[in-house]
Design a protein around this motif. Structure first.
Motif, mmCIF file in Angstrom:
data_model
loop_
_atom_site.group_PDB
_atom_site.id
_atom_site.type_symbol
_atom_site.label_atom_id
_atom_site.label_comp_id
_atom_site.label_asym_id
_atom_site.label_seq_id
_atom_site.Cartn_x
_atom_site.Cartn_y
_atom_site.Cartn_z
ATOM 1 N N PHE A 21 3.413 10.255 -9.170
ATOM 2 C CA PHE A 21 2.990 10.899 -10.398
ATOM 3 C C PHE A 21 2.183 12.207 -10.308
ATOM 4 O O PHE A 21 2.309 12.616 -11.171
ATOM 5 N N THR A 22 1.732 12.520 -9.064
ATOM 6 C CA THR A 22 0.895 13.534 -8.864
ATOM 7 C C THR A 22 2.080 14.963 -9.218
ATOM 8 O O THR A 22 1.702 15.524 -10.372
ATOM 9 N N LEU A 23 3.277 14.880 -8.159
ATOM 10 C CA LEU A 23 4.357 15.577 -8.461
ATOM 11 C C LEU A 23 5.015 15.768 -9.956
ATOM 12 O O LEU A 23 5.323 17.425 -11.073
ATOM 13 N N LEU A 24 5.199 14.985 -9.978
ATOM 14 C CA LEU A 24 5.370 15.092 -12.056
ATOM 15 C C LEU A 24 4.216 14.793 -13.106
ATOM 16 O O LEU A 24 5.145 15.991 -13.783
ATOM 17 N N ALA A 25 3.618 15.013 -12.700
ATOM 18 C CA ALA A 25 2.026 15.618 -13.820
ATOM 19 C C ALA A 25 2.080 17.036 -13.630
ATOM 20 O O ALA A 25 1.999 17.791 -14.439
ATOM 21 N N ILE A 26 1.731 18.053 -12.102
ATOM 22 C CA ILE A 26 2.234 19.297 -11.737
ATOM 23 C C ILE A 26 3.170 19.824 -13.258
ATOM 24 O O ILE A 26 3.180 20.838 -13.438
ATOM 25 N N VAL A 27 4.212 19.508 -12.386
ATOM 26 C CA VAL A 27 5.668 19.828 -13.292
ATOM 27 C C VAL A 27 5.543 20.086 -14.903
ATOM 28 O O VAL A 27 5.777 20.289 -15.726
ATOM 29 N N PHE A 28 4.598 19.113 -15.034
ATOM 30 C CA PHE A 28 4.379 19.013 -16.870
ATOM 31 C C PHE A 28 3.828 20.368 -17.114
ATOM 32 O O PHE A 28 3.776 20.549 -17.865
ATOM 33 N N CYS A 29 2.764 19.924 -16.640
ATOM 34 C CA CYS A 29 1.549 21.141 -17.062
ATOM 35 C C CYS A 29 1.763 22.140 -16.788
ATOM 36 O O CYS A 29 2.054 22.639 -18.122
ATOM 37 N N PHE A 78 -2.947 18.410 -5.512
ATOM 38 C CA PHE A 78 -4.120 17.931 -6.544
ATOM 39 C C PHE A 78 -5.552 18.983 -6.854
ATOM 40 O O PHE A 78 -5.931 18.379 -7.405
ATOM 41 N N TYR A 79 -5.183 19.388 -5.918
ATOM 42 C CA TYR A 79 -6.324 20.663 -5.843
ATOM 43 C C TYR A 79 -6.121 21.345 -7.743
ATOM 44 O O TYR A 79 -7.258 21.597 -8.668
ATOM 45 N N PHE A 80 -4.630 21.719 -7.042
ATOM 46 C CA PHE A 80 -4.303 22.374 -8.616
ATOM 47 C C PHE A 80 -4.178 21.457 -10.145
ATOM 48 O O PHE A 80 -4.707 22.107 -11.208
ATOM 49 N N GLY A 109 1.629 7.061 -6.522
ATOM 50 C CA GLY A 109 0.686 8.317 -7.048
ATOM 51 C C GLY A 109 1.159 9.524 -6.501
ATOM 52 O O GLY A 109 0.425 10.530 -7.041
ATOM 53 N N ILE A 110 1.734 9.627 -5.385
ATOM 54 C CA ILE A 110 2.650 10.931 -4.822
ATOM 55 C C ILE A 110 3.271 11.310 -6.206
ATOM 56 O O ILE A 110 3.329 12.646 -6.606
ATOM 57 N N MET A 165 0.941 -1.020 -0.383
ATOM 58 C CA MET A 165 -0.138 -0.308 0.214
ATOM 59 C C MET A 165 0.803 1.161 -0.057
ATOM 60 O O MET A 165 0.361 2.114 -0.881
ATOM 61 N N ASN A 166 1.994 1.399 0.936
ATOM 62 C CA ASN A 166 2.668 2.457 0.334
ATOM 63 C C ASN A 166 3.330 2.391 -0.375
ATOM 64 O O ASN A 166 3.798 3.506 -0.784
ATOM 65 N N THR A 167 3.949 1.577 -0.895
ATOM 66 C CA THR A 167 4.590 1.672 -2.507
ATOM 67 C C THR A 167 3.807 2.266 -3.626
ATOM 68 O O THR A 167 3.156 3.407 -4.917
ATOM 69 N N LEU A 168 2.309 1.741 -3.158
ATOM 70 C CA LEU A 168 0.748 2.319 -4.445
ATOM 71 C C LEU A 168 1.022 4.015 -3.764
ATOM 72 O O LEU A 168 0.192 4.628 -5.266
#
Length: 217
Positions: free
Chosen positions: A11-19, A92-94, A8-9, A1-4
């Motif tokens: 991926f979220t941070l990388l997605a924000i940087v990419f956006c 997450f909200y951003f 996820g965290i 669970m911790n790995t997932l």
């Protein structure tokens, strides 16, 4: 669970940087445009309940109890509260705000009937869970109204009033704007009042604020 969760965290941070890199210069003006500060206030207030109040305050003491929770020894409680809860929730909200403002109008994914139905179920479930968290934590927030830590009728009334106010404020963007700006200024005022009551000088205040950066060091 911790790995997932960690994946996820990340991926979220990388997605924000990419956006930010890909669409950082895109101007998005909707049917109800707001100023930049108002938009920031809306995002700030959206993450304020869970990001800096509901979860962190109840767990704040645990961050400093290294005998019971040695995993928090890498940083101080203030840094964990702001850097982890605050910035993560706001991230997450951003990301979701960016998607619905820039991507969703082009793809219309959430206009698919099944997706719309699932999304409504998730929203209702999330709101119900948040109301449940508020109800169960009220004895901790207002111990003087509680009977030995139990949930009394007054707490149900408070939660019901909060739900009614939330539903009413969501009927028009102007209420969201007013609520967000008021909450932001009140939060800043609370910091100023606590600073004054703590009798700390400017240098001491800056030293305390710099503790937040300890999370990233």
């Amino acid at each position: 669970m911790n790995t997932l969760l960690s994946a996820g965290i990340i991926f979220t941070l990388l997605a924000i940087v990419f956006c930010l890199y890909r669409w950082g210069n895109v101007k998005c003006i909707g049917v109800t445009p707001v100023k930049t500060f108002t938009f920031i206030a809306i995002l700030f207030t959206s993450g304020l309940d869970v990001g800096l109040i509901m979860f962190p305050l109840t767990e704040f003491a645990g961050y400093g109890d290294l005998a019971t929770s040695p995993e928090y020894g890498f940083s101080n409680p203030l840094a964990i509260e702001f850097a982890y809860w605050g910035f993560l929730i706001w991230g997450f909200y951003f990301l979701t705000s960016f998607y619905f403002c820039v991507i969703e109008p082009k793809v219309g994914f959430f206009q698919i009937p099944l997706i719309k139905w699932i999304n409504n179920v998730v929203i209702i479930g999330t709101c119900a869970f948040t109301a449940y968290l508020l109800l169960t934590n009220l004895p901790w927030y207002l111990p003087e109204l509680s009977e030995q830590g139990s949930i009394v009728t007054t707490f149900y009334v408070i939660v019901f009033a909060v739900i009614i106010a939330a539903v009413f404020s969501s009927t028009d963007i102007k209420y969201v704007r007013i609520l967000s700006l008021a909450s932001t200024w009140l939060f800043l005022a609370l910091i100023a009042v606590m600073w004054f009551l703590a009798a700390m000088g400017p240098n001491e205040m800056l030293d305390a604020a710099n503790l937040i950066g300890n999370y990233f060091v």
